[in-house]
Design an enzyme around this catalytic site. Structure first.
Site, PDB file in Angstrom:
ATOM      1  N   CYS A 399       0.914  -1.099   0.110  1.00 21.43           N
ATOM      2  CA  CYS A 399       0.051  -0.035  -0.060  1.00 21.43           C
ATOM      3  C   CYS A 399       0.911   1.263   0.115  1.00 21.43           C
ATOM      4  O   CYS A 399       1.474   1.524  -1.080  1.00 21.43           O
ATOM      5  CB  CYS A 399      -1.081  -0.016   1.066  1.00 21.43           C
ATOM      6  SG  CYS A 399      -2.440   0.969   0.767  1.00 21.43           S
ATOM      7  N   HIS A 526      -3.589  -5.009   0.406  1.00 19.54           N
ATOM      8  CA  HIS A 526      -2.785  -5.621   1.714  1.00 19.54           C
ATOM      9  C   HIS A 526      -3.030  -6.978   1.825  1.00 19.54           C
ATOM     10  O   HIS A 526      -3.798  -7.723   2.257  1.00 19.54           O
ATOM     11  CB  HIS A 526      -3.667  -5.130   3.148  1.00 19.54           C
ATOM     12  CG  HIS A 526      -3.294  -3.562   3.288  1.00 19.54           C
ATOM     13  ND1 HIS A 526      -2.243  -3.212   4.121  1.00 19.54           N
ATOM     14  CD2 HIS A 526      -3.866  -2.642   2.775  1.00 19.54           C
ATOM     15  CE1 HIS A 526      -2.340  -1.758   4.044  1.00 19.54           C
ATOM     16  NE2 HIS A 526      -3.464  -1.383   3.377  1.00 19.54           N
ATOM     17  N   GLU A 528      -1.631  -9.090   3.750  1.00 15.41           N
ATOM     18  CA  GLU A 528      -1.451 -10.010   4.937  1.00 15.41           C
ATOM     19  C   GLU A 528      -2.674 -10.358   5.603  1.00 15.41           C
ATOM     20  O   GLU A 528      -2.529 -11.182   6.358  1.00 15.41           O
ATOM     21  CB  GLU A 528      -0.622  -8.827   5.815  1.00 15.41           C
ATOM     22  CG  GLU A 528      -1.263  -7.698   6.088  1.00 15.41           C
ATOM     23  CD  GLU A 528      -1.106  -6.553   5.382  1.00 15.41           C
ATOM     24  OE1 GLU A 528      -0.795  -6.832   4.135  1.00 15.41           O
ATOM     25  OE2 GLU A 528      -1.401  -5.300   5.707  1.00 15.41           O
TER      26      GLU A 528
END
Ligand code: GLN
Length: 603
Positions: A399, A526, A528
């Site tokens: 990001c 993102h 993650e």
């Protein structure tokens, strides 16, 4: 009938209730039950979106765009489910729904009160959300684990405690099981485990009409036998239902601790499910927990961020790195670097910190710049990206980490010294990253581009497409207000930066790669948030593989290289040089002439 497991906490906060609640879910799931989870946060914020990661840990983002407490990340990772924004209840959400009803006139002239209106709204919310399937199967789950945030006795959690008391009473004892998490500290030098705080906490709980079925005691070491006996007597809980949750080498051991102490049997008994469940099958889970302790060969990743003092601020990023490292059989070593320490200003004010930060950065196997907001440390992050790009160090920008990589490239390679994001310089002459039409400048909560969006690969043979197993597109979660300026793309691509992933309009940039580099990847999303133990995120796996020298090479990506050269408006000679470079010849000379030299290509 839905079955509920309530996890409450006593004595102090920060006992790891979230991990325990998730672990209970894992054990129940391993018994063949379908499990969902709800987190109650008794604060007044509507959601975690406006809360500082420094105070409260990371803001976790769900598929539906919900910005929620990081514990929902634990549930998603442990249970491998996809939750909704409504799985995170806050005082703000409950009061807002009741006040909205009042304004509509739904209460027909009645005085609207905490009891019954707020407590009813809480129960209705829980019962509605518990029915939403979260594991991809049809129909509701068998068990809903509810975690009550904070500590029993907090003023702000009182309406929730009362609502849960009513709920437990209404659904009946065979459908409700209360696990109370408490602390057993060791105070004196003699090393005696003290039970008094737990006794008081259980008393308080009973005073509110909630009766614990199971006591989960947090301690450094396993509880002594006599301590268990004492707790059993004073708290009026069978000794078999007193669990000892002592410190373990990694959190994946917690479900195993629960299984070994037969916590599942106590819970299943409390829920009248003994006959419906099978023995917990946690072999794969146990193998991973044990393997994780055995790795000795390290992979060192620099995290160049803003909140380096609090690892919870980047919890999902750390977990995603861990999942990928375990997959590569490496011991993850995270080197925290405060981005500001890399900046020139620090060289003047605190030369030791500056030197130490650069020393660390220069000795890692990979560099990660995570997401972020605000301009503190941005210059340091830019310098980290520049270092990675120029020195062929594997780089992953998430990001903001992608946005600053684009800014850095524009400054260094296109020679646009004023290149910036309008987030940091609204009047910049060269806006490389700009405010997105979807964002709001007046309201901060829930006004970003949030949640799951689709990214289409533009070239089939780029590194990220390969990492995503040659998928045509990927769905990942977003949380941003700014984006790469579409008007700059041609110039950037001509200079060698590839925009290999875009949204369906083709105007929103999602993934960057630098084909001249072993692994230089930036993602606007993102990744993650969707990484799971045993199912690591593709781009994190790419970073770790590149950092350990195990990633496939560009030589295996002929199409992209050809595409890149074809797309490029560079001279034929330069295109030939790029091809030669990709094929391994003329490597060092081209590296300096094309990619490291700020004066190399100008527009
Ligand atoms: N601040 C940037 C934006 O809003 C990046 C956000 C992020 O990293 N999550 O676009």
């Amino acid at each position: 009938m839905m079955k509920y497991v309530l996890v409450s906490g006593g004595v102090v906060s920060g006992l790891g209730k979230g991990v325990l609640a998730s672990s209970i879910g894992v054990v129940l799931k391993s018994c063949g039950l379908r499990v969902t989870a709800i987190k109650i946060d008794p604060y007044l914020n509507t959601d975690a979106g406006t809360m500082s990661p420094f105070e409260h840990g990371e803001v976790f983002v769900l598929d539906d765009g919900g910005e929620v407490d990081l514990d929902l990340g634990n549930y998603e990772r442990f249970l491998d489910v996809k939750l909704t924004r409504d799985n995170n209840i806050t005082t703000g959400k409950i009061y807002q729904s009741v006040i909205d009803k009042e304004r509509r006139g739904d209460y027909l002239g009645k005085t609207v009160q905490v009891v019954p209106h707020i407590t009813d709204a809480i129960q209705e919310w829980i019962e509605r959300v518990a029915m939403i399937p979260v594991d991809g199967e049809k129909g509701p789950a068998d068990v809903c684990v509810i975690e009550l945030g904070g500590t029993i006795g907090d003023i702000e959690s009182m309406p929730f405690v009362e609502a849960l008391r009513q709920l437990s009473n209404r659904v009946g004892s065979g459908n409700f099981c209360l696990v109370h998490v408490s602390l057993v500290p060791v105070v004196s030098a003699v090393g005696e485990q003290k039970t008094k705080p737990t006794q008081h906490s259980v008393q308080e709980l009973r005073g509110f009409g909630l009766v614990p079925n199971i006591l989960a005691c947090r301690s450094f070491k396993p509880l002594e036998g006599n301590v268990k006996e004492k707790l059993s007597q004073f708290c009026h809980i069978p000794a078999n239902n007193i669990l000892t949750i002592y410190d373990v080498s990694n959190i994946w051991h917690i479900p195993l601790l629960l299984r070994d102490q037969k916590a599942h049997e106590a819970i299943l008994k409390g829920l009248n499910l003994i006959g419906d469940a099978k023995k917990p099958a946690l072999e794969q889970w146990a193998a991973r927990a044990e393997r994780c302790d055995e790795f000795s060969s390290p992979v060192r990743i620099a995290m160049v961020g803003k909140y380096t003092g609090l690892s919870d601020a980047y919890l999902s990023v750390l977990k995603a790195l861990l999942h990928a490292s375990v997959e590569c059989s490496r011991k993850l070593v995270v080197e925290w670097i405060a981005a500001t320490d890399l900046e020139d200003a620090t060289a003047r004010k605190a030369p030791d910190a500056y030197e130490a930060a650069w020393n660390v950065l220069k000795n890692v196997d990979g560099i990660l710049v995570p997401g972020g907001f605000g301009d503190r440390g941005v210059q340091g992050k830019i310098l980290a990206a520049k270092y990675a790009r120029e020195n062929q160090v594997p780089y992953l920008g998430i990001c903001l980490g992608m946005q600053i990589a684009v800014v850095e490239f524009a400054r260094s390679i296109l020679g646009l010294q004023d290149a910036n994001s309008t987030e940091f310089d609204p009047d910049t002459k060269c806006p490389c990253v700009i405010f997105m039409p979807e964002g709001s400048k007046t309201h901060l909560g829930g006004t970003m581009r949030l949640g799951s969006r689709r990214t289409y690969f533009q070239v089939a043979d780029c590194i990220t497409a390969k990492l995503y197993k040659n998928a045509r597109y990927v769905d990942e979660r977003h949380r941003h207000r700014y984006e790469v300026n579409p008007d700059m793309i041609d110039k950037l691509e001509c200079a060698g930066l590839s925009f290999v992933g875009k949204d369906e309009s083709g105007k929103r940039m999602e993934i960057i790669e630098l084909p001249s580099h072993p692994f230089f990847v930036g993602v606007q999303f993102h990744p993650e948030f969707k990484s799971r133990p045993g199912k690591p995120s593709a781009v994190f796996l790419g970073l770790i593989r590149a950092a350990t020298g195990e990633l496939f090479t560009h030589a295996q990506l002929p199409t992209q290289i050809n595409n890149m050269a074809a797309k490029s408006s560079l001279s034929n000679g330069m295109q030939a040089k790029i091809k030669a470079f990709m094929n391994g010849s003329a490597k060092s000379s081209l590296k300096t002439s094309l990619f490291s030299n700020a004066n190399g290509i100008r527009t």
